[in-house]
Design an enzyme around this catalytic site. Sequence first.
Site, PDB file in Angstrom:
ATOM      1  N   ASP A  30       0.858  -1.190   0.000  1.00  0.00           N
ATOM      2  CA  ASP A  30       0.000   0.000   0.000  1.00  0.00           C
ATOM      3  C   ASP A  30       0.894   1.240   0.000  1.00  0.00           C
ATOM      4  OD1 ASP A  30      -3.218   0.566   0.952  1.00  0.00           O
ATOM      5  OD2 ASP A  30      -1.783   2.225   1.053  1.00  0.00           O
ATOM      6  N   GLN A  93     -14.632   3.426   1.265  1.00  0.00           N
ATOM      7  CA  GLN A  93     -13.904   2.828   0.142  1.00  0.00           C
ATOM      8  C   GLN A  93     -13.492   3.943  -0.813  1.00  0.00           C
ATOM      9  OE1 GLN A  93     -16.181  -0.089  -2.025  1.00  0.00           O
ATOM     10  NE2 GLN A  93     -14.461  -0.705  -3.316  1.00  0.00           N
ATOM     11  N   HIS A  99     -10.582  -4.967  -3.279  1.00  0.00           N
ATOM     12  CA  HIS A  99      -9.230  -5.329  -2.841  1.00  0.00           C
ATOM     13  C   HIS A  99      -9.271  -5.620  -1.356  1.00  0.00           C
ATOM     14  CE1 HIS A  99      -9.826  -1.012  -2.442  1.00  0.00           C
ATOM     15  NE2 HIS A  99      -9.036  -1.067  -1.379  1.00  0.00           N
TER      16      HIS A  99
HETATM   17  P1  AMP Z   1      -9.788   1.638   0.191  1.00  0.00           P
HETATM   18  O1  AMP Z   1      -9.941   2.897   1.006  1.00  0.00           O
HETATM   19  O2  AMP Z   1     -10.151   0.396   0.922  1.00  0.00           O
HETATM   20  O3  AMP Z   1     -10.469   1.785  -1.150  1.00  0.00           O
HETATM   21  O4  AMP Z   1      -8.234   1.487  -0.040  1.00  0.00           O
HETATM   22  C1  AMP Z   1      -7.520   2.008  -1.106  1.00  0.00           C
HETATM   23  C2  AMP Z   1      -6.063   1.870  -0.744  1.00  0.00           C
HETATM   24  O5  AMP Z   1      -5.305   2.000  -1.929  1.00  0.00           O
HETATM   25  C3  AMP Z   1      -5.555   2.940   0.222  1.00  0.00           C
HETATM   26  O6  AMP Z   1      -5.023   2.301   1.389  1.00  0.00           O
HETATM   27  C4  AMP Z   1      -4.467   3.658  -0.570  1.00  0.00           C
HETATM   28  O7  AMP Z   1      -3.370   4.044   0.230  1.00  0.00           O
HETATM   29  C5  AMP Z   1      -4.092   2.617  -1.603  1.00  0.00           C
HETATM   30  N1  AMP Z   1      -3.540   3.119  -2.849  1.00  0.00           N
HETATM   31  C6  AMP Z   1      -4.044   4.112  -3.615  1.00  0.00           C
HETATM   32  N2  AMP Z   1      -3.269   4.288  -4.710  1.00  0.00           N
HETATM   33  C7  AMP Z   1      -2.273   3.375  -4.628  1.00  0.00           C
HETATM   34  C8  AMP Z   1      -1.147   3.043  -5.445  1.00  0.00           C
HETATM   35  N3  AMP Z   1      -0.896   3.707  -6.584  1.00  0.00           N
HETATM   36  N4  AMP Z   1      -0.311   2.063  -5.046  1.00  0.00           N
HETATM   37  C9  AMP Z   1      -0.555   1.401  -3.888  1.00  0.00           C
HETATM   38  N5  AMP Z   1      -1.593   1.645  -3.077  1.00  0.00           N
HETATM   39  C10 AMP Z   1      -2.441   2.627  -3.428  1.00  0.00           C
END
Ligand code: AMP
Length: 116
Positions: A30, A93, A99
């Site tokens: 992440d 989300q 994911h």
């Molecule tokens: P959610 O809030 O469950 O939709 O989680 C989305 C997650 O994606 C968050 O923890 C972000 O930090 C992560 N995220 C967003 N963009 C990226 C990226 N380019 N590479 C890795 N993680 C990411």
Amino acid sequence: MDDCIFCKIIKGEIPSKRFYEDELMIVIADIAPKANKHYLAIPKKHYKLFSEMSEGDAIDLAKCIRKIGEIAPSLGLENGFRLVVNQGDDAQQTVFHLHMHLLGGQVLPEQNFKDR
Ligand code: AMP
Ligand code: ZN
């Protein structure tokens, strides 16, 4: 989905630190870790919610979860981890491609979100 950041990561159009990949999912770091170890296990098929899954998607997701258990020690999660899936607005989300968050590398705080 053309505008989905995780689809772009899966296709290699956006860089990521990839720890595992098979035909069903990738496991990446992440970008904004919320625990000492914070990975995202991202099924390769794009859908947002459990309610959008087909029977086949459900079987594939179960396989992904089983695989996560298998590879957890290689991710430094041998002492345990928390699997989190945020669904929809109340869970905040932010990326609309289902994911799973894998959180660990430390003793995690007890979960109690009530009345916060
Ligand atoms: P959610 O809030 O469950 O939709 O989680 C989305 C997650 O994606 C968050 O923890 C972000 O930090 C992560 N995220 C967003 N963009 C990226 C990226 N380019 N590479 C890795 N993680 C990411
Ligand atoms: Zn996607």
